[in-house]
Design an enzyme around this catalytic site. Structure first.
Site, PDB file in Angstrom:
ATOM      1  N   GLU A 175      47.707  -2.667  -6.468  1.00  0.00           N
ATOM      2  CA  GLU A 175      47.924  -1.455  -5.671  1.00  0.00           C
ATOM      3  C   GLU A 175      49.182  -0.673  -6.035  1.00  0.00           C
ATOM      4  O   GLU A 175      50.109  -0.559  -5.213  1.00  0.00           O
ATOM      5  CB  GLU A 175      47.958  -1.809  -4.183  1.00  0.00           C
ATOM      6  CG  GLU A 175      46.638  -2.350  -3.690  1.00  0.00           C
ATOM      7  CD  GLU A 175      46.537  -2.407  -2.170  1.00  0.00           C
ATOM      8  OE1 GLU A 175      47.555  -2.212  -1.497  1.00  0.00           O
ATOM      9  OE2 GLU A 175      45.433  -2.637  -1.668  1.00  0.00           O
ATOM     10  N   GLU A 366      39.920  -6.897  -2.809  1.00  0.00           N
ATOM     11  CA  GLU A 366      40.350  -7.107  -1.418  1.00  0.00           C
ATOM     12  C   GLU A 366      39.447  -6.314  -0.488  1.00  0.00           C
ATOM     13  O   GLU A 366      39.109  -5.158  -0.765  1.00  0.00           O
ATOM     14  CB  GLU A 366      41.783  -6.603  -1.170  1.00  0.00           C
ATOM     15  CG  GLU A 366      42.845  -7.475  -1.748  1.00  0.00           C
ATOM     16  CD  GLU A 366      44.254  -6.921  -1.499  1.00  0.00           C
ATOM     17  OE1 GLU A 366      44.454  -6.215  -0.493  1.00  0.00           O
ATOM     18  OE2 GLU A 366      45.124  -7.201  -2.325  1.00  0.00           O
TER      19      GLU A 366
END
Ligand code: GCO
Length: 470
Positions: A175, A366
């Protein structure tokens, strides 16, 4: 049609969120240690940021104490039936100063973890960097320093040399949108910088170059064939109705920069998969855009084997007079404990967008939610909302598979309740409950339900989960 036979079913975590042992066995500090340990200055001048920065002053000092309990945790993963486990390496645990002297004990920990996973029949998926940047390197300029590319390469090499004979699946960065935009742009996450656009984009450029160097190093140093990718957020939109126009609107927004910042998909993915920054971003940032040196974009766009995307939610979009427009949700729209909207369609449209634009295999690295879970009087943790949420999302993921999206795996966030960054231990994302006083683990109902999904390769998603006890 259902999930492919070799579909990878797993769960995920990250080092700082679960390991604890922050000053054990020679670990160095990261920017998250610094942020967590910052205390309000009593009577001093008003801070730029109100302190403590983390909910209730929580820290990752102990977290789930996974550093000392990894064997127990791997045994739990095995009992659930996980096929794969995604975890990250604490950079300052293996290189306390980020570069230079190696902390063998830190590396030993990951070595043992990998061996235990393999012995349990669980495939390790390793992320090199999940936000816990070494404090020493941060003080040398961190991502703003062009040398950060070489620092990251050294880290990658140390890890690859030790684990690369057994770990076959790698992610360089987790991320970048969050550690760059929130950590270096908005000042919300560690290291809490509020850089101007030009500097933020420079830090981002170096992080992307580091990704490229990481890919090169992993390929050069790991033994045997390996799969290398990275794990960005997929900033997801979905069409408000099934009309062609609304579908086009959702796709269009996912392919653009919505605001004057780098909370987006294409600034990272176009650079990595196309070797260029997106035109709309270059126009928007103008003179603030980085000026890549010769070779920079080639380095950034090293060939990857897959992309991992982290998707928790999405937003509805429709076309209005030829222009995409965000649609306001109903006031009663379901929310998780974190107050994030429940948006199962994000697990259809997100991967579909990524696959159509970049034509590369996709993992969901995720997906999950936080719930208000507690141990019931019967000693169990009943978490029907996690079951319902995950079932809805996985049914949409299956629809994406059916429609031809090249999906390779799904990792639930998270294996354990853990340190949820600025929210401390308030948000419970785990398949396994952790009592943060005793550190006792309790497998939640959702974990057993998920184990059943895994063992039937998704067929059990068609069954009503609430007709039986888990
Ligand atoms: C992430 C974060 C995780 C969070 C999770 C829930 O990669 O988004 O990496 O660390 O805990 O997303 O907010």
């Amino acid at each position: 049609m259902t999930f492919p036979n070799n579909f990878v079913w797993g769960a995920a975590s990250s080092a700082y969120q679960i390991e604890g042992a922050w000053n054990t066995d020679g670990r160095g500090e990261s920017v998250w240690d610094t942020m967590c340990h910052a205390r309000p200055s009593v009577g001093g001048p008003v801070n730029k940021f109100p302190q403590p920065a983390i909910w209730n002053g929580h820290t990752g000092d102990v977290a789930c104490d996974h550093y000392h309990r990894s064997s127990e945790d791997v045994a739990i993963m095995k009992s659930i039936g996980l096929k794969a486990y995604r975890f990250s390496i604490s950079w300052s645990r293996v290189l306390p100063d980020g570069i230079g002297s190696i902390n063998t004990k830190g590396l030993d920990f990951y070595d043992r973890l990998v061996n235990e996973l393999l012995a349990a029949g669980i495939t390790p998926y390793t992320t090199l960097f999940h936000w816990d940047y070494p404090e020493t390197l941060f003080r040398k300029g961190g991502w703003l320093n062009r040398d950060s590319v070489q620092w990251f390469a050294e880290f990658a090499q140390v890890v690859a040399d030790r684990l690369g004979d057994r770990v076959k699946h790698w992610m360089t960065l987790n991320e970048p949108q969050v550690f760059l935009q929130f950590g270096h742009g908005d000042g919300h996450n560690a290291p809490r910088l509020r850089l101007g656009t030009r500097e933020l984009l420079l830090a981002c450029h170096h992080a992307l170059m580091s990704h490229g160097r990481g890919v090169q190093v992993l390929r050069a140093r790991c033994k045997g064939p390996q799969q290398v990718g990275y794990a960005p957020v997929c900033v997801t939109k979905y069409p408000f109705t099934d009309s062609k126009e609304d579908q086009a609107a959702a796709m269009q927004v996912m392919a653009s920069l919505e605001d004057h910042n780098i909370w987006c998909n294409t600034w990272y993915n176009d650079a990595i998969f196309f070797g260029r920054y997106p035109e709309d971003g270059l126009r928007r940032f103008g003179a603030d855009a980085p000026k890549p040196a010769a070779g920079d974009m080639e380095l950034i766009s090293q060939k990857c084997d897959f992309i991992g995307v982290n998707i928790y939610e999405g937003a509805p979009v429709r076309m209005r007079d030829g222009k995409p427009e965000l649609v306001t949700r109903e006031p009663t729209h379901p929310l998780t404990a974190y107050r994030w909207p429940v948006e199962p369609k994000s697990l259809y449209w997100g991967p579909k967008f990524i696959h159509e634009r970049y034509k590369i295999p996709v993992y969901i690295t995720e997906n999950g939610l936080s719930c208000v879970d507690w141990v019931s009087m019967d000693g169990r943790v009943h978490d029907p909302q996690r079951i319902d949420f995950t079932r809805r999302y996985l049914l949409e993921l299956r629809r994406a598979v059916t429609d031809g999206v090249d999906l390779r795996g799904y990792f639930h966030w998270s294996i354990l309740d853990n340190f949820e960054w600025n929210e401390g231990y308030k948000e419970r994302f785990g398949l396994v409950h952790v009592d943060f006083t005793t550190l006792k683990r309790t497998v939640k109902d959702s974990a057993r339900w998920y184990g059943n999904v895994i063992s039937t390769n998704g067929k059990s998603l068609d069954e009503d989960p609430f007709t039986r006890a888990w």
